[in-house]
Design a protein around this motif. Sequence first.
Motif, PDB file in Angstrom:
ATOM      1  N   MET A   1       0.857  -1.172   0.000  1.00  0.00           N
ATOM      2  CA  MET A   1       0.000   0.000   0.000  1.00  0.00           C
ATOM      3  C   MET A   1       0.897   1.226   0.000  1.00  0.00           C
ATOM      4  SD  MET A   1      -2.982   0.987   2.745  1.00  0.00           S
ATOM      5  CE  MET A   1      -3.288  -0.719   2.985  1.00  0.00           C
ATOM      6  N   SER A   2       0.564   2.176  -0.829  1.00  0.00           N
ATOM      7  CA  SER A   2       1.389   3.376  -0.904  1.00  0.00           C
ATOM      8  C   SER A   2       1.152   4.250   0.320  1.00  0.00           C
ATOM      9  CB  SER A   2       1.074   4.150  -2.187  1.00  0.00           C
ATOM     10  OG  SER A   2      -0.140   4.840  -2.057  1.00  0.00           O
ATOM     11  N   GLU A   3       2.120   5.087   0.591  1.00  0.00           N
ATOM     12  CA  GLU A   3       2.038   6.003   1.732  1.00  0.00           C
ATOM     13  C   GLU A   3       0.798   6.886   1.647  1.00  0.00           C
ATOM     14  OE1 GLU A   3       3.643   7.361   5.342  1.00  0.00           O
ATOM     15  OE2 GLU A   3       4.478   5.814   4.067  1.00  0.00           O
ATOM     16  N   ALA A   4       0.432   7.307   0.422  1.00  0.00           N
ATOM     17  CA  ALA A   4      -0.732   8.177   0.232  1.00  0.00           C
ATOM     18  C   ALA A   4      -2.030   7.482   0.632  1.00  0.00           C
ATOM     19  CB  ALA A   4      -0.816   8.627  -1.225  1.00  0.00           C
ATOM     20  N   ASN A   5      -2.076   6.159   0.535  1.00  0.00           N
ATOM     21  CA  ASN A   5      -3.278   5.410   0.877  1.00  0.00           C
ATOM     22  C   ASN A   5      -3.260   4.888   2.307  1.00  0.00           C
ATOM     23  OD1 ASN A   5      -4.574   5.690  -1.603  1.00  0.00           O
ATOM     24  ND2 ASN A   5      -3.414   4.025  -2.475  1.00  0.00           N
ATOM     25  N   GLN A   6      -2.192   5.123   3.023  1.00  0.00           N
ATOM     26  CA  GLN A   6      -2.079   4.657   4.401  1.00  0.00           C
ATOM     27  C   GLN A   6      -2.653   5.729   5.325  1.00  0.00           C
ATOM     28  OE1 GLN A   6      -0.907   1.619   5.145  1.00  0.00           O
ATOM     29  NE2 GLN A   6      -1.328   1.882   7.301  1.00  0.00           N
ATOM     30  N   HIS A   7      -3.793   5.446   5.917  1.00  0.00           N
ATOM     31  CA  HIS A   7      -4.441   6.404   6.806  1.00  0.00           C
ATOM     32  C   HIS A   7      -4.086   6.089   8.249  1.00  0.00           C
ATOM     33  CE1 HIS A   7      -7.772   7.244   3.606  1.00  0.00           C
ATOM     34  NE2 HIS A   7      -6.564   7.452   3.154  1.00  0.00           N
ATOM     35  N   GLU A   8      -4.434   6.990   9.114  1.00  0.00           N
ATOM     36  CA  GLU A   8      -4.055   6.915  10.523  1.00  0.00           C
ATOM     37  C   GLU A   8      -4.438   5.603  11.198  1.00  0.00           C
ATOM     38  OE1 GLU A   8      -5.086   9.262  14.665  1.00  0.00           O
ATOM     39  OE2 GLU A   8      -5.587  10.199  12.766  1.00  0.00           O
ATOM     40  N   HIS A   9      -5.627   5.110  10.934  1.00  0.00           N
ATOM     41  CA  HIS A   9      -6.128   3.946  11.659  1.00  0.00           C
ATOM     42  C   HIS A   9      -6.036   2.626  10.897  1.00  0.00           C
ATOM     43  CE1 HIS A   9      -8.127   7.352  13.750  1.00  0.00           C
ATOM     44  NE2 HIS A   9      -7.724   6.658  14.789  1.00  0.00           N
ATOM     45  N   HIS A  10      -5.363   2.597   9.771  1.00  0.00           N
ATOM     46  CA  HIS A  10      -5.304   1.359   8.989  1.00  0.00           C
ATOM     47  C   HIS A  10      -4.711   0.190   9.774  1.00  0.00           C
ATOM     48  CE1 HIS A  10      -5.887   2.856   4.588  1.00  0.00           C
ATOM     49  NE2 HIS A  10      -6.922   3.105   5.361  1.00  0.00           N
ATOM     50  N   ASP A  12      -4.813  -0.316  12.988  1.00  0.00           N
ATOM     51  CA  ASP A  12      -5.827  -0.757  13.955  1.00  0.00           C
ATOM     52  C   ASP A  12      -6.945  -1.534  13.268  1.00  0.00           C
ATOM     53  OD1 ASP A  12      -4.447   0.527  16.008  1.00  0.00           O
ATOM     54  OD2 ASP A  12      -5.634   2.371  15.811  1.00  0.00           O
ATOM     55  N   ILE A  13      -7.332  -1.082  12.093  1.00  0.00           N
ATOM     56  CA  ILE A  13      -8.385  -1.766  11.334  1.00  0.00           C
ATOM     57  C   ILE A  13      -7.916  -3.163  10.946  1.00  0.00           C
ATOM     58  CG2 ILE A  13      -9.709  -1.753   9.178  1.00  0.00           C
ATOM     59  CD1 ILE A  13      -9.607   1.372   9.401  1.00  0.00           C
ATOM     60  N   ALA A  14      -6.676  -3.288  10.502  1.00  0.00           N
ATOM     61  CA  ALA A  14      -6.131  -4.600  10.122  1.00  0.00           C
ATOM     62  C   ALA A  14      -6.120  -5.541  11.330  1.00  0.00           C
ATOM     63  CB  ALA A  14      -4.729  -4.443   9.543  1.00  0.00           C
ATOM     64  N   LYS A  15      -5.716  -5.046  12.498  1.00  0.00           N
ATOM     65  CA  LYS A  15      -5.722  -5.878  13.713  1.00  0.00           C
ATOM     66  C   LYS A  15      -7.132  -6.336  14.045  1.00  0.00           C
ATOM     67  CE  LYS A  15      -1.787  -3.656  15.919  1.00  0.00           C
ATOM     68  NZ  LYS A  15      -1.366  -2.759  17.005  1.00  0.00           N
ATOM     69  N   ALA A  50     -17.654  -6.537  14.795  1.00  0.00           N
ATOM     70  CA  ALA A  50     -16.245  -6.196  14.603  1.00  0.00           C
ATOM     71  C   ALA A  50     -15.986  -5.730  13.175  1.00  0.00           C
ATOM     72  CB  ALA A  50     -15.364  -7.395  14.942  1.00  0.00           C
ATOM     73  N   ILE A  51     -16.557  -6.429  12.215  1.00  0.00           N
ATOM     74  CA  ILE A  51     -16.381  -6.049  10.814  1.00  0.00           C
ATOM     75  C   ILE A  51     -17.082  -4.715  10.541  1.00  0.00           C
ATOM     76  CG2 ILE A  51     -16.961  -6.661   8.428  1.00  0.00           C
ATOM     77  CD1 ILE A  51     -16.495  -9.613   9.301  1.00  0.00           C
ATOM     78  N   GLY A  52     -18.265  -4.527  11.081  1.00  0.00           N
ATOM     79  CA  GLY A  52     -18.978  -3.268  10.912  1.00  0.00           C
ATOM     80  C   GLY A  52     -18.202  -2.090  11.492  1.00  0.00           C
ATOM     81  N   GLN A  53     -17.596  -2.302  12.656  1.00  0.00           N
ATOM     82  CA  GLN A  53     -16.818  -1.231  13.269  1.00  0.00           C
ATOM     83  C   GLN A  53     -15.563  -0.936  12.451  1.00  0.00           C
ATOM     84  OE1 GLN A  53     -17.858   0.674  15.823  1.00  0.00           O
ATOM     85  NE2 GLN A  53     -16.092   1.928  15.394  1.00  0.00           N
ATOM     86  N   ALA A  54     -14.965  -1.970  11.896  1.00  0.00           N
ATOM     87  CA  ALA A  54     -13.792  -1.774  11.035  1.00  0.00           C
ATOM     88  C   ALA A  54     -14.173  -0.948   9.811  1.00  0.00           C
ATOM     89  CB  ALA A  54     -13.200  -3.119  10.615  1.00  0.00           C
ATOM     90  N   LYS A  55     -15.317  -1.246   9.215  1.00  0.00           N
ATOM     91  CA  LYS A  55     -15.789  -0.494   8.048  1.00  0.00           C
ATOM     92  C   LYS A  55     -16.054   0.961   8.416  1.00  0.00           C
ATOM     93  CE  LYS A  55     -20.049  -0.477   6.670  1.00  0.00           C
ATOM     94  NZ  LYS A  55     -21.390  -0.796   6.180  1.00  0.00           N
ATOM     95  N   LYS A  56     -16.708   1.164   9.529  1.00  0.00           N
ATOM     96  CA  LYS A  56     -17.025   2.519   9.975  1.00  0.00           C
ATOM     97  C   LYS A  56     -15.746   3.324  10.225  1.00  0.00           C
ATOM     98  CE  LYS A  56     -19.720   4.792  13.588  1.00  0.00           C
ATOM     99  NZ  LYS A  56     -20.588   4.569  14.732  1.00  0.00           N
ATOM    100  N   THR A  57     -14.776   2.709  10.870  1.00  0.00           N
ATOM    101  CA  THR A  57     -13.509   3.379  11.143  1.00  0.00           C
ATOM    102  C   THR A  57     -12.788   3.710   9.845  1.00  0.00           C
ATOM    103  OG1 THR A  57     -13.318   2.238  13.268  1.00  0.00           O
ATOM    104  CG2 THR A  57     -11.303   3.184  12.365  1.00  0.00           C
ATOM    105  N   LEU A  58     -12.799   2.787   8.901  1.00  0.00           N
ATOM    106  CA  LEU A  58     -12.165   3.018   7.606  1.00  0.00           C
ATOM    107  C   LEU A  58     -12.796   4.207   6.884  1.00  0.00           C
ATOM    108  CD1 LEU A  58     -10.127   1.860   5.436  1.00  0.00           C
ATOM    109  CD2 LEU A  58     -12.171   0.855   4.410  1.00  0.00           C
TER     110      LEU A  58
END
Length: 92
Positions: A1-10, A12-15, A50-58
């Motif tokens: 993933m490029s730096e431009a597409n790396q957001h603050e919470h990615h 945490d979302i992956a975890k 958990a998946i819904g919260q990940a989507k919302k955070t994203l």
Amino acid sequence: MSEANQHEHHADIAKRLKRAEGHLRSVVQMIETGRPCLDIAQQLHAVEKAIGQAKKTLIQDHLDHCLEETVGSLGRDQRRAIDEFKEITKYL
């Protein structure tokens, strides 16, 4: 993933998604071993949340990062519409 597409919470979302993945594997195992439906339903609900919260955070992270970058500095009246849009997306 490029730096431009790396957001603050990615990270945490992956975890969160990896934990959900593990729970989902457990649910499959529960079904295969004949565990009670109530137990299975409870675990499925946890995975779904958990998946819904990940989507919302994203989505929120994307809006905070990309939308702000795109609109830049705006006047107070123009800013209100953007802020309201960001706020309402919390209810997705």
